[in-house]
Design a protein around this motif. Structure first.
Motif, PDB file in Angstrom:
ATOM      1  N   LYS A  38       0.850  -1.186   0.000  1.00  0.00           N
ATOM      2  CA  LYS A  38       0.000   0.000   0.000  1.00  0.00           C
ATOM      3  C   LYS A  38       0.893   1.246   0.000  1.00  0.00           C
ATOM      4  O   LYS A  38       1.780   1.389   0.849  1.00  0.00           O
ATOM      5  N   THR A  39       0.683   2.121  -0.968  1.00  0.00           N
ATOM      6  CA  THR A  39       1.414   3.400  -0.990  1.00  0.00           C
ATOM      7  C   THR A  39       0.413   4.518  -1.257  1.00  0.00           C
ATOM      8  O   THR A  39      -0.682   4.269  -1.772  1.00  0.00           O
ATOM      9  N   GLU A  40       0.803   5.729  -0.914  1.00  0.00           N
ATOM     10  CA  GLU A  40      -0.091   6.868  -1.142  1.00  0.00           C
ATOM     11  C   GLU A  40       0.678   7.986  -1.829  1.00  0.00           C
ATOM     12  O   GLU A  40       0.646   9.133  -1.389  1.00  0.00           O
ATOM     13  N   ARG A  43      -1.079  11.161  -3.051  1.00  0.00           N
ATOM     14  CA  ARG A  43      -1.443  12.099  -1.997  1.00  0.00           C
ATOM     15  C   ARG A  43      -0.229  12.920  -1.538  1.00  0.00           C
ATOM     16  O   ARG A  43      -0.362  14.084  -1.192  1.00  0.00           O
ATOM     17  N   LEU A 133       5.196   5.065  13.076  1.00  0.00           N
ATOM     18  CA  LEU A 133       4.893   4.510  11.740  1.00  0.00           C
ATOM     19  C   LEU A 133       5.257   3.034  11.691  1.00  0.00           C
ATOM     20  O   LEU A 133       4.475   2.202  11.223  1.00  0.00           O
ATOM     21  N   MET A 136       2.867   0.978  13.471  1.00  0.00           N
ATOM     22  CA  MET A 136       1.600   0.824  12.741  1.00  0.00           C
ATOM     23  C   MET A 136       1.786  -0.032  11.484  1.00  0.00           C
ATOM     24  O   MET A 136       0.898  -0.078  10.616  1.00  0.00           O
ATOM     25  N   ILE A 138       3.647   0.632   9.010  1.00  0.00           N
ATOM     26  CA  ILE A 138       3.771   1.488   7.822  1.00  0.00           C
ATOM     27  C   ILE A 138       5.266   1.739   7.647  1.00  0.00           C
ATOM     28  O   ILE A 138       5.902   2.308   8.537  1.00  0.00           O
ATOM     29  N   TYR A 143       6.798   5.447   3.233  1.00  0.00           N
ATOM     30  CA  TYR A 143       5.904   6.564   3.560  1.00  0.00           C
ATOM     31  C   TYR A 143       6.620   7.915   3.490  1.00  0.00           C
ATOM     32  O   TYR A 143       6.030   8.903   3.060  1.00  0.00           O
TER      33      TYR A 143
END
Lengths: 260, 264
Positions: A38-40, A43, A133, A136, A138, A143
């Motif tokens: 999962k990457t963002e 955003r 992070l 979590m 992540i 990130y």
């Protein structure tokens, strides 16, 4: 004395290894991460590109323009003695495209962006945000580092191209004081420049972007000992980035010379 | 009841200095477990080992069946999804709003649509009494609110265990009471297991089902609140009464001071 040398060497290899490891992990997160994890980036990358590119444009433009002016000021009168003042346009164009554009833009970004990366991520390291992070699940490289890497890798070459144009613009303005017609100056500049000159400068700027991002993020993750450690690592990050940018520049130029 | 966390003979050394030595205890599922201790007693190291931020040099740390001391990175990642952590200063990401902070783990670990995530975030913030602060940045709210926001983030994915690092530090008595009530509430309403690291004896007694007292990296006492209160050990008595003199020496002894002055 021996133990001091050994300690310094150990520290050097620890940082060199750390930077290489971070570079490898960043490449994973930039190229494979988006397909596997999962990457963002959508955003986070665009605000970073704005912070790196748009907000650095003014200072890069000012420095490039002034250096263009100074270069013509310093070399014009020498060339004038030999009746070759029109050659100044080619001198500025080639110097900027091959060397000054990428190098000077990288130096501005080391100070403006590299320092901000180390200070910003280093503060996150101190305040346990990076640990939060990790807890979590992540990945901090995915990130925090990968979006910065993408943003600077795109924006530094763009800024370099702008710096080339503005440096030549500064030279053109100063050329008028030697009686060179601006249109003739532009024509000469284009005539002297080759695509290879422009591409070699842009290629260098990609390497400089990698150096600035990896050094500054690595030094941020190594911050220890509160604000004092943060200040120390920010200073080390800026100095190391500057030295490495110049070393990479030298190596690239030497390699290019040998190949051509 | 079964143990959800078990520590067996845990040892950790930092630069030749023993931070933890032969620490063993177990935490029953659905209980409030408090780890008490003076500053420098090894509490923070113990927390870092339990949340797998640091590996123990020796011993076993078993969290819900996974031995964190020998687990692979992938197993640790899985284990981390079973717990949340309330960090000492909140550790909220300063560039995100309170709501975005709470939404972050949900966005990363679920495929829920944004509307559902928004509802979940609102529910978590309501649980900690912070729904009116959702659009504020961490720098715009008080220390107590930051801790509550961090708690909302810690419980965002409905963990089975929540670790608290000094939840009352830097807070006024009212904010401390609010956090303590929240910890008790989470246990009773959600059936969570709470592991609280603190030096605040009053909030420890309000929260705890079981207490462990750490002193210089070793367990000095363990038991229920009543057992700790009835403990006659001078070290435990000094910690409970908050007396300056006793086995918990803050200053070096007179003899050490003279020796130091005379370079002996």
């Amino acid at each position: 004395m021996v133990s001091r040398v050994a300690r310094t060497l150990a520290l050097f290899f620890s940082h060199a290894g750390g930077m290489f490891h971070l570079f490898r992990r960043t490449l994973y997160w930039v190229f494979l991460g988006p397909f596997r994890e999962k990457t963002e980036y959508r955003r986070s990358v665009f605000p970073l590109m704005e912070a790196i590119g748009n907000k650095s444009f003014g200072i890069v433009a000012l420095v490039a323009f002034l250096i263009g002016v100074i270069l013509v000021l310093q070399t014009g009168y020498m060339l004038e003695k030999f009746g070759q003042v029109r050659q100044v346009s080619g001198l500025v164009a080639i110097t900027f495209a091959r060397e000054l554009g990428p190098l000077m833009t990288a130096i501005v970004l080391v100070a403006r962006v590299g320092a901000a990366f180390t200070a910003g991520l280093g503060t996150m390291q101190i305040s346990e945000e990076v640990l939060a992070l990790r807890i979590m699940s992540i990945n901090p490289v995915g990130y925090l580092v990968a979006p910065r890497f993408i943003a600077i890798l795109v924006m530094l070459p763009c800024l370099t191209i702008f710096a080339n144009v503005l440096g030549m613009g500064g030279g053109c303005l100063m050329g008028t004081t030697y009686g060179i017609d601006p249109w003739a100056y532009i024509d000469d500049s284009i005539g002297f420049l080759t695509v290879a000159d422009l591409l070699s400068g842009v290629a260098k700027s990609f390497l400089f972007a990698i150096v600035i991002c990896i050094v500054s993020c690595h030094m941020a993750f190594r911050v220890e000992g509160g604000p004092e450690g943060l200040a120390r690592n920010t200073m080390i990050s800026v100095v190391t980035s500057l030295v490495l940018v110049i070393i990479v520049d030298g190596l690239f130029t030497a390699l290019q010379r040998n190949l051509s | 009841m079964s143990a959800i966390i078990e520590l067996r003979h845990v040892r950790k050394v930092f630069g030749g200095q023993v931070a933890l030595d032969d620490v063993s205890f177990s935490v029953e599922k659905g209980t409030n477990f408090v780890i008490l201790g003076a500053s420098g007693g090894g509490k923070s190291t113990l927390l870092k080992i339990m949340i797998s931020a640091v590996r123990a040099d020796a011993g076993e740390v078993i969290l819900d069946g996974t031995d964190l001391s020998t687990a692979s990175d992938a197993e640790i990642e899985d284990a981390r999804r079973k717990f949340g952590v309330l960090f000492q200063d909140g550790a909220l990401l300063n560039s995100l709003t309170v709501a975005e902070n709470v939404a972050l783990p949900i966005r990363y670990h679920t495929k829920l649509p944004p509307e559902t995530i928004d509802i979940m975030v609102k529910m978590k913030l309501e649980q900690v009494g912070l729904r009116n602060a959702e659009s504020k940045l961490p720098s715009q709210i008080s220390g107590g609110m930051r801790k509550r926001a961090s708690l909302a983030r810690a419980i965002a994915l409905d963990p089975t265990v929540v670790f608290y690092d000094e939840p009352s530090s830097g807070l006024d008595p009212v904010a401390t009471a609010v956090i303590s009530d929240l910890i008790i509430d989470l246990r009773s309403k959600m059936g969570l297991t709470n592991v609280v690291i603190t030096h605040d004896i009053q909030s420890a007694f309000e929260i705890a089902d079981r207490i462990v007292l750490l002193h210089r990296g070793r367990i000095a006492a363990e038991g229920t609140m009543r057992e700790i209160l009835q403990n006659e050990d001078p070290l435990v008595r000094q910690f409970i009464t908050g007396s300056a003199s006793g086995p918990l020496e803050v200053r070096s002894s007179d003899l050490e001071y003279y020796n130091d002055l005379l370079n002996l």
